[in-house]
Design a protein around this motif. Structure first.
Motif, short mmCIF file in Angstrom:
data_model
loop_
_atom_site.label_atom_id
_atom_site.label_comp_id
_atom_site.label_asym_id
_atom_site.label_seq_id
_atom_site.Cartn_x
_atom_site.Cartn_y
_atom_site.Cartn_z
N ARG A 193 -13.42 -3.81 -2.66
CA ARG A 193 -13.23 -2.56 -3.40
C ARG A 193 -12.38 -2.85 -4.64
NH1 ARG A 193 -12.06 2.78 -0.18
NH2 ARG A 193 -14.32 2.70 -0.17
N VAL B 4 -1.69 3.90 -1.48
CA VAL B 4 -2.97 3.66 -0.82
C VAL B 4 -2.66 3.02 0.53
CG1 VAL B 4 -4.21 3.36 -3.00
CG2 VAL B 4 -3.32 1.36 -1.81
N SER B 5 -3.67 2.84 1.36
CA SER B 5 -3.43 2.22 2.66
C SER B 5 -3.33 0.70 2.54
CB SER B 5 -4.56 2.57 3.63
OG SER B 5 -5.75 1.90 3.26
N ASP C 58 -10.98 8.67 -2.40
CA ASP C 58 -11.14 7.91 -1.17
C ASP C 58 -10.24 8.43 -0.05
OD1 ASP C 58 -8.67 6.98 -2.02
OD2 ASP C 58 -9.42 5.00 -2.60
N GLY D 2 0.82 -1.21 0.00
CA GLY D 2 0.00 0.00 0.00
C GLY D 2 0.85 1.26 0.00
N GLN E 73 -8.75 -4.89 0.97
CA GLN E 73 -10.08 -4.83 0.34
C GLN E 73 -10.02 -5.21 -1.13
OE1 GLN E 73 -11.32 -0.85 1.29
NE2 GLN E 73 -11.40 -1.29 3.49
N PHE E 74 -8.91 -4.84 -1.81
CA PHE E 74 -8.74 -5.29 -3.19
C PHE E 74 -8.66 -6.82 -3.24
CE2 PHE E 74 -6.08 -1.20 -4.06
CZ PHE E 74 -7.23 -0.44 -4.05
N PRO F 107 -9.69 -1.54 -7.50
CA PRO F 107 -8.68 -0.50 -7.67
C PRO F 107 -8.91 0.29 -8.94
CG PRO F 107 -7.77 -2.62 -8.27
CD PRO F 107 -9.14 -2.89 -7.69
N ALA G 227 -16.32 -1.03 4.26
CA ALA G 227 -15.24 -0.26 3.63
C ALA G 227 -15.50 1.23 3.87
CB ALA G 227 -15.20 -0.55 2.14
N TYR H 183 -6.69 -0.85 2.17
CA TYR H 183 -7.25 -0.88 0.83
C TYR H 183 -6.72 -2.09 0.05
CZ TYR H 183 -9.36 3.76 1.14
OH TYR H 183 -10.14 4.83 1.48
#
Length: 277
Positions: free
Chosen positions: A50, A37-38, A234, A32, A44-45, A52, A218, A41
């Motif tokens: 979520r 990104v974190s 985001d 990340g 979550q991908f 990308p 999320a 995230y």
């Protein structure tokens, strides 16, 4: 690609990302940080919660040295007919959202559009395109609106500037039908719609459309759009500012009851105009 197949493909994307990341000996947090990104995230991908954006997929390919596989997968999955490149990711997020809040300054939001209204908007922006092109755009837009028929549909809050009620898109009859459609959705409690009147003057979103989406597992996102581009955001600080702007818009609108009366009155005005032409 059907929704189920598309979701399965995103799940493959996530599983492949996890496998390649672990093979490279990189944690979610480390990856990340390197793609801006974190770590959450990235998780979550990998879980297909979520999706990308394309530039993130490209950076992942660079870090993991995967020869463009994630960019190619991402391009394939966001290439939905009827949607601009910058909007395809928003369509995916709509299907996952538990709450959508939208401000429309000039045009009826896509989720509320009728076929005639959507056709008029599309033709106005694409006067040299073929009928088949227009039909493809309109069909995609109407398919999006099926989201509101689903039993698990998100809460849908809409603030419309009074401009939306007055601009005769598609002519008087098309506008009367469009406004009646919005009124019906309000009466059926499918959407909460309020109107920002001309008398409100300056407001907190003078530069364009604003949309906020919230999710079960999320963080929320914001989406802003102008005539030729859109931006999905985001970053928590920016999303918080967008939420505040929407709050300011909402308090400047009239009540749902008064808004319904305004919408039905405008529909009646267009209906009378149509009957005299």
């Amino acid at each position: 690609m059907a929704n189920g197949s598309r979701q399965a493909a995103w799940e493959f994307f996530g599983a492949e990302l996890k496998r390649r990341r672990e093979d490279a000996g990189i944690t979610q947090v480390e990856l990340g940080a390197r793609v801006f990104v974190s770590g959450g995230y990235i998780g979550q991908f990998e879980q297909a919660i979520r999706k990308p954006q394309l530039d993130v997929a490209q950076r992942i390919d660079g870090v993991l040295q995967t020869d463009g596989i994630f960019e190619r997968l991402c391009r394939k999955l966001i290439d939905e007919p009827g949607y601009a490149d910058y909007f395809a990711g928003v369509v995916e997020l709509e299907r996952l959202a538990t709450r959508i809040c939208e401000f429309a300054p000039t045009v009826v939001p896509g989720l509320l559009q009728t076929k005639e209204y959507a056709s008029a908007v599309t033709i106005a922006a694409n006067p040299f395109k073929t009928n088949s092109y227009v039909d493809e755009i309109v069909t995609a837009r109407l398919e999006r609106s099926l989201l509101l028929d689903d039993a698990t549909r998100p809460e849908y809050w809409v603030a419309l500037h009074e401009n939306v009620l007055r601009i005769p898109v598609g002519g008087p009859q098309a506008m009367a039908t469009q406004l009646q459609h919005i009124a019906r959705l309000m009466r059926e409690r499918t959407a909460v719609v309020t109107v920002l009147p001309y008398a409100a003057g300056a407001h907190a979103a003078m530069t364009g459309d604003l949309r906020l989406m919230e999710f079960e597992d999320a963080p929320p996102v914001a989406y802003t759009e102008t005539s030729f581009s859109g931006t999905l955001v985001d970053d928590p600080a920016v999303v918080k500012r967008a939420q505040r702007a929407y709050d300011l818009l909402r308090v400047a609108t009239v009540s749902p009851e008064a808004s319904l009366a305004l919408i039905e009155s405008a529909a009646e005005d267009f209906r009378r105009c149509a009957s005299t032409t």
